[in-house]
Design a protein around this motif. Structure first.
Motif, PDB file in Angstrom:
ATOM      1  N   SER A  79      59.235  70.281  59.881  1.00  0.00           N
ATOM      2  CA  SER A  79      60.210  70.275  60.980  1.00  0.00           C
ATOM      3  C   SER A  79      59.848  69.065  61.833  1.00  0.00           C
ATOM      4  N   CYS A  80      60.645  68.786  62.841  1.00  0.00           N
ATOM      5  CA  CYS A  80      60.279  67.699  63.768  1.00  0.00           C
ATOM      6  C   CYS A  80      58.897  67.979  64.341  1.00  0.00           C
ATOM      7  N   ASN A  81      58.648  69.254  64.623  1.00  0.00           N
ATOM      8  CA  ASN A  81      57.394  69.621  65.278  1.00  0.00           C
ATOM      9  C   ASN A  81      56.164  69.395  64.396  1.00  0.00           C
ATOM     10  N   THR A  82      56.372  69.279  63.067  1.00  0.00           N
ATOM     11  CA  THR A  82      55.229  69.006  62.188  1.00  0.00           C
ATOM     12  C   THR A  82      54.617  67.654  62.545  1.00  0.00           C
ATOM     13  N   CYS A  83      55.465  66.676  62.763  1.00  0.00           N
ATOM     14  CA  CYS A  83      54.985  65.322  63.060  1.00  0.00           C
ATOM     15  C   CYS A  83      54.908  65.053  64.562  1.00  0.00           C
ATOM     16  N   HIS A  84      55.713  65.790  65.333  1.00  0.00           N
ATOM     17  CA  HIS A  84      55.706  65.596  66.795  1.00  0.00           C
ATOM     18  C   HIS A  84      55.293  66.920  67.429  1.00  0.00           C
ATOM     19  N   ASP A  85      54.058  67.324  67.178  1.00  0.00           N
ATOM     20  CA  ASP A  85      53.571  68.632  67.609  1.00  0.00           C
ATOM     21  C   ASP A  85      53.522  68.694  69.145  1.00  0.00           C
ATOM     22  N   TYR A 106      53.589  59.393  52.527  1.00  0.00           N
ATOM     23  CA  TYR A 106      53.088  59.291  53.896  1.00  0.00           C
ATOM     24  C   TYR A 106      53.921  58.296  54.679  1.00  0.00           C
ATOM     25  N   SER A 107      54.140  58.598  55.930  1.00  0.00           N
ATOM     26  CA  SER A 107      54.801  57.642  56.803  1.00  0.00           C
ATOM     27  C   SER A 107      53.843  56.475  57.017  1.00  0.00           C
ATOM     28  N   SER A 108      54.378  55.261  57.127  1.00  0.00           N
ATOM     29  CA  SER A 108      53.489  54.103  57.307  1.00  0.00           C
ATOM     30  C   SER A 108      53.085  53.935  58.764  1.00  0.00           C
ATOM     31  N   ARG A 109      53.641  54.762  59.646  1.00  0.00           N
ATOM     32  CA  ARG A 109      53.284  54.663  61.068  1.00  0.00           C
ATOM     33  C   ARG A 109      52.916  56.034  61.618  1.00  0.00           C
ATOM     34  N   GLN A 110      52.138  56.012  62.671  1.00  0.00           N
ATOM     35  CA  GLN A 110      51.746  57.221  63.374  1.00  0.00           C
ATOM     36  C   GLN A 110      52.928  57.707  64.232  1.00  0.00           C
ATOM     37  N   SER A 111      53.136  59.015  64.327  1.00  0.00           N
ATOM     38  CA  SER A 111      54.234  59.514  65.167  1.00  0.00           C
ATOM     39  C   SER A 111      53.932  59.254  66.635  1.00  0.00           C
ATOM     40  N   PRO A 112      54.841  58.591  67.328  1.00  0.00           N
ATOM     41  CA  PRO A 112      54.620  58.402  68.768  1.00  0.00           C
ATOM     42  C   PRO A 112      54.797  59.725  69.511  1.00  0.00           C
ATOM     43  N   SER A 113      54.188  59.840  70.666  1.00  0.00           N
ATOM     44  CA  SER A 113      54.413  61.001  71.513  1.00  0.00           C
ATOM     45  C   SER A 113      55.881  61.050  71.910  1.00  0.00           C
ATOM     46  N   LEU A 114      56.459  62.249  71.946  1.00  0.00           N
ATOM     47  CA  LEU A 114      57.858  62.339  72.386  1.00  0.00           C
ATOM     48  C   LEU A 114      57.969  62.550  73.887  1.00  0.00           C
ATOM     49  N   TYR A 115      56.825  62.806  74.542  1.00  0.00           N
ATOM     50  CA  TYR A 115      56.895  63.040  75.983  1.00  0.00           C
ATOM     51  C   TYR A 115      57.400  61.802  76.717  1.00  0.00           C
ATOM     52  N   TRP A 119      62.490  57.714  78.921  1.00  0.00           N
ATOM     53  CA  TRP A 119      62.270  56.453  79.652  1.00  0.00           C
ATOM     54  C   TRP A 119      62.381  55.236  78.744  1.00  0.00           C
ATOM     55  N   ARG A 120      62.335  55.449  77.413  1.00  0.00           N
ATOM     56  CA  ARG A 120      62.565  54.322  76.500  1.00  0.00           C
ATOM     57  C   ARG A 120      63.936  53.694  76.779  1.00  0.00           C
ATOM     58  N   GLY A 121      64.866  54.527  77.273  1.00  0.00           N
ATOM     59  CA  GLY A 121      66.224  54.039  77.537  1.00  0.00           C
ATOM     60  C   GLY A 121      66.299  53.026  78.667  1.00  0.00           C
ATOM     61  N   TRP A 126      64.071  52.613  71.039  1.00  0.00           N
ATOM     62  CA  TRP A 126      63.150  53.605  70.506  1.00  0.00           C
ATOM     63  C   TRP A 126      62.474  53.153  69.210  1.00  0.00           C
ATOM     64  N   ASN A 127      61.421  53.785  68.899  1.00  0.00           N
ATOM     65  CA  ASN A 127      60.450  53.639  67.804  1.00  0.00           C
ATOM     66  C   ASN A 127      59.470  52.499  68.122  1.00  0.00           C
ATOM     67  N   TRP A 128      58.431  52.373  67.313  1.00  0.00           N
ATOM     68  CA  TRP A 128      57.349  51.446  67.655  1.00  0.00           C
ATOM     69  C   TRP A 128      57.842  50.011  67.829  1.00  0.00           C
ATOM     70  N   GLU A 129      58.946  49.696  67.138  1.00  0.00           N
ATOM     71  CA  GLU A 129      59.491  48.340  67.255  1.00  0.00           C
ATOM     72  C   GLU A 129      60.594  48.239  68.294  1.00  0.00           C
ATOM     73  N   ARG A 137      70.008  57.956  67.328  1.00  0.00           N
ATOM     74  CA  ARG A 137      70.054  57.190  66.072  1.00  0.00           C
ATOM     75  C   ARG A 137      68.656  57.100  65.446  1.00  0.00           C
ATOM     76  N   GLN A 138      67.624  57.017  66.268  1.00  0.00           N
ATOM     77  CA  GLN A 138      66.259  57.068  65.739  1.00  0.00           C
ATOM     78  C   GLN A 138      66.034  58.412  65.051  1.00  0.00           C
ATOM     79  N   ILE A 139      66.515  59.484  65.664  1.00  0.00           N
ATOM     80  CA  ILE A 139      66.307  60.837  65.144  1.00  0.00           C
ATOM     81  C   ILE A 139      66.992  61.011  63.786  1.00  0.00           C
ATOM     82  N   PRO A 142      64.517  60.090  60.260  1.00  0.00           N
ATOM     83  CA  PRO A 142      63.731  61.081  59.521  1.00  0.00           C
ATOM     84  C   PRO A 142      64.579  62.208  58.942  1.00  0.00           C
ATOM     85  N   LEU A 143      65.703  62.546  59.596  1.00  0.00           N
ATOM     86  CA  LEU A 143      66.525  63.651  59.095  1.00  0.00           C
ATOM     87  C   LEU A 143      67.115  63.336  57.725  1.00  0.00           C
ATOM     88  N   GLN A 144      67.458  62.062  57.494  1.00  0.00           N
ATOM     89  CA  GLN A 144      68.156  61.751  56.245  1.00  0.00           C
ATOM     90  C   GLN A 144      67.273  61.005  55.246  1.00  0.00           C
TER      91      GLN A 144
HETATM   92  C1  HEC Z   1      57.054  62.767  58.708  1.00  0.00           C
HETATM   93  C2  HEC Z   1      56.865  62.708  60.151  1.00  0.00           C
HETATM   94  C3  HEC Z   1      58.059  62.726  61.091  1.00  0.00           C
HETATM   95  C4  HEC Z   1      59.071  63.658  61.160  1.00  0.00           C
HETATM   96  C5  HEC Z   1      59.310  64.865  60.266  1.00  0.00           C
HETATM   97  C6  HEC Z   1      59.874  63.284  62.298  1.00  0.00           C
HETATM   98  N1  HEC Z   1      59.371  62.163  62.904  1.00  0.00           N
HETATM   99 FE1  HEC Z   1      60.061  61.292  64.609  1.00  0.00          FE
HETATM  100  N2  HEC Z   1      58.836  59.733  64.318  1.00  0.00           N
HETATM  101  C7  HEC Z   1      57.880  59.639  63.314  1.00  0.00           C
HETATM  102  C8  HEC Z   1      57.351  58.303  63.280  1.00  0.00           C
HETATM  103  C9  HEC Z   1      56.291  57.777  62.308  1.00  0.00           C
HETATM  104  C10 HEC Z   1      58.032  57.583  64.304  1.00  0.00           C
HETATM  105  C11 HEC Z   1      57.900  56.097  64.615  1.00  0.00           C
HETATM  106  C12 HEC Z   1      58.884  55.407  63.701  1.00  0.00           C
HETATM  107  C13 HEC Z   1      58.822  53.912  63.725  1.00  0.00           C
HETATM  108  O1  HEC Z   1      58.214  53.298  64.565  1.00  0.00           O
HETATM  109  O2  HEC Z   1      59.425  53.311  62.814  1.00  0.00           O
HETATM  110  C14 HEC Z   1      58.949  58.522  64.935  1.00  0.00           C
HETATM  111  C15 HEC Z   1      59.750  58.216  66.044  1.00  0.00           C
HETATM  112  C16 HEC Z   1      60.519  59.152  66.735  1.00  0.00           C
HETATM  113  C17 HEC Z   1      61.182  58.935  68.006  1.00  0.00           C
HETATM  114  C18 HEC Z   1      61.103  57.676  68.865  1.00  0.00           C
HETATM  115  C19 HEC Z   1      60.015  57.850  69.905  1.00  0.00           C
HETATM  116  C20 HEC Z   1      59.826  56.663  70.803  1.00  0.00           C
HETATM  117  O3  HEC Z   1      59.397  56.849  71.947  1.00  0.00           O
HETATM  118  O4  HEC Z   1      60.090  55.523  70.399  1.00  0.00           O
HETATM  119  C21 HEC Z   1      61.853  60.091  68.309  1.00  0.00           C
HETATM  120  C22 HEC Z   1      62.690  60.362  69.561  1.00  0.00           C
HETATM  121  C23 HEC Z   1      61.622  61.019  67.220  1.00  0.00           C
HETATM  122  N3  HEC Z   1      60.807  60.427  66.282  1.00  0.00           N
HETATM  123  C24 HEC Z   1      62.148  62.293  67.153  1.00  0.00           C
HETATM  124  C25 HEC Z   1      62.104  63.064  65.990  1.00  0.00           C
HETATM  125  C26 HEC Z   1      62.897  64.276  65.785  1.00  0.00           C
HETATM  126  C27 HEC Z   1      63.829  64.904  66.803  1.00  0.00           C
HETATM  127  C28 HEC Z   1      62.600  64.721  64.522  1.00  0.00           C
HETATM  128  C29 HEC Z   1      63.211  65.893  63.758  1.00  0.00           C
HETATM  129  C30 HEC Z   1      64.543  65.662  63.271  1.00  0.00           C
HETATM  130  C31 HEC Z   1      61.594  63.815  63.963  1.00  0.00           C
HETATM  131  N4  HEC Z   1      61.335  62.819  64.873  1.00  0.00           N
HETATM  132  C32 HEC Z   1      60.993  63.982  62.729  1.00  0.00           C
HETATM  133  C33 HEC Z   1      57.494  60.657  62.470  1.00  0.00           C
HETATM  134  C34 HEC Z   1      58.275  61.782  62.190  1.00  0.00           C
END
Ligand code: HEC
Ligand code: HEC
Length: 364
Positions: A79-85, A106-115, A119-121, A126-129, A137-139, A142-144
């Motif tokens: 779920s989203c929470n797996t990577c964004h606990d 494996y994802s090539s990047r670490q999941s950023p904190s969603l907290y 403010w990214r807006g 959004w995302n590391w880049e 659109r970032q969301i 991973p969904l697709q």
């Molecule tokens: C397999 C792990 C994984 C899953 C599952 C995942 N994410 Fe992520 N998420 C990431 C990674 C890694 C990035 C950074 C991507 C990048 O920089 O290219 C990211 C980036 C983001 C960001 C941007 C954060 C920022 O501050 O820039 C948001 C928002 C986000 N994810 C929400 C979600 C939501 C909502 C879901 C569920 C639909 C989800 N993610 C599922 C790993 C994951």
């Protein structure tokens, strides 16, 4: 005067004595620059449901639902929470080397904190880049893709199957979805799928926007309760805006300037991380609220602890293995100053969100 009377007179005075007073102008600077008190969450970009209570509730249920990913034998669905606990500040504590996806890669990047992701807006995106100009659109990424091992049609079908009532209450009656497979849909059928898939991502954004880290010891300390922070944390605040130069990039209520910098993080983090990241060494400044919970650190999870991050800064970045030109230089900080900085970063932990809000409790 009796001893007990003296204690009575002294007590209120002592309560006002800061654990380590900084010059009043510095406290005022910290307050105006970083305090969350009275600060509004920035508006969502291109998302009319960004603050809609029903969308937030649907988003909460989707965020914690592993049924949205396509199961592969031997691999746990995500779920989203797996990577964004959310318990871990909305980052991925599994970390080594980076997030395992539902597809098994494996994802090539670490999941950023969603907290405080809202403010990214206020910056590049959004995302590391910073390459996505809307959070939803970032969301959709991973969904697709590999993270959920799914496509827009499968995700939309599952949302309508498991959360149909909530979806309809939020967005109105959904269209009839085509049969698929997704790759064989006509452009017109794709539009129908996208009308649902966009709403799914917009409700996930609405929920993510409620993950605001605030009311930390730091916020209380600069808003009239100086004793809320330890003396070490006060000294650390001084280093943060002084000898450490941290606020050159980590500034504003989310502790990020929301722009891109190269700080010389080495790409090396095991064979699964590419030797050159498409970001070419340049990444968005992460926010620092709740950072004590989000190890491992940096875009590739290559730094294990907060102490190691601080040593990294002291040495002026990694000696080699990074791409491009680093903007940071060696800092002349003592071990005490580093420990004070660490105490300050720990004082940025926000008050916990309501327990029900950080789980999928009560969801269909
Ligand atoms: C397999 C792990 C994984 C899953 C599952 C995942 N994410 Fe992520 N998420 C990431 C990674 C890694 C990035 C950074 C991507 C990048 O920089 O290219 C990211 C980036 C983001 C960001 C941007 C954060 C920022 O501050 O820039 C948001 C928002 C986000 N994810 C929400 C979600 C939501 C909502 C879901 C569920 C639909 C989800 N993610 C599922 C790993 C994951
Ligand atoms: C020139 C801008 C800049 C300065 C100055 C700077 N940072 Fe950073 N900081 C960044 C960027 C960019 C990253 C992410 C780099 C990456 O992942 O490759 C980062 C990452 C971090 C992280 C890891 C956060 C995470 O979620 O992974 C911490 C902690 C941190 N910085 C604290 C500090 C402290 C403390 C100072 C002062 C000693 C400081 N930073 C100075 C830009 C800066």
């Amino acid at each position: 005067m009796s001893a007990s009377m003296r204690t009575l007179l002294l007590l209120p005075l002592m309560a006002c004595v800061p654990s380590e007073p900084l010059a009043p102008w510095k406290v005022e600077m910290l307050r105006t620059e970083f305090s969350m008190d009275g600060v509004e969450v920035p508006p969502a970009r291109d998302n009319a449901w960004g603050d809609d209570p029903l969308a937030i509730e649907l988003g909460r249920c989707l965020f914690h639902d592993t049924r949205l990913s396509e199961p592969v034998e031997g691999i746990d669905p995500v779920s989203c929470n797996t990577c964004h606990d959310i318990e871990h500040g909305g980052a991925d504590p599994r970390g080594t080397p980076t997030s395992l996806m539902a597809s098994g890669g494996y994802s090539s990047r670490q999941s950023p904190s969603l907290y405080n992701g809202a403010w990214r807006g206020t910056g590049v995106g959004w995302n590391w880049e910073g390459s996505k100009s809307e959070m939803w659109r970032q969301i959709q990424g991973p969904l697709q893709g590999h993270p959920h091992n799914s496509d827009p049609l499968e995700v939309s079908q599952r949302v309508l199957t498991f959360h149909g009532e909530q979806y309809e209450a939020t967005f109105g009656a959904p269209p009839v979805l085509p049969a698929g497979p997704y790759e064989e849909l006509s452009a017109a059928e794709d539009l129908v799928v996208m009308s649902v898939f966009d709403n799914v991502a917009k409700s996930l954004e609405a929920y993510s926007r409620t993950l605001v880290s605030q009311d930390s010891a730091f916020d209380r300390a600069v808003n009239g309760e100086p004793e809320a922070m330890s003396s070490a944390a006060w000294r650390g605040a001084d280093v943060f805006i002084g000898d450490g130069f941290c606020n050159e990039c980590h500034r504003g209520p989310a502790f990020s300037d929301q722009t891109l910098h190269n700080i010389g993080v080495s790409q090396a983090n095991g064979p699964l991380v590419p030797s050159v990241d498409p970001g070419q060494g340049v990444f968005l400044t992460p926010g620092l609220r709740g950072v004590s919970r989000t190890a491992p650190y940096m875009h590739n999870g290559s730094v294990d602890s907060l102490w190691d991050v601080l040593e990294f800064y002291r040495f002026g970045g990694h000696a080699s293995g990074y791409v491009g030109e680093s903007e940071i230089r060696e800092l002349h900080l003592t071990d005490e100053q580093l420990a004070d900085l660490e105490a300050f970063l720990n004082a940025l932990d926000g008050a916990p969100l309501m327990a029900d809000h950080i789980t999928g409790k009560g969801c269909p």
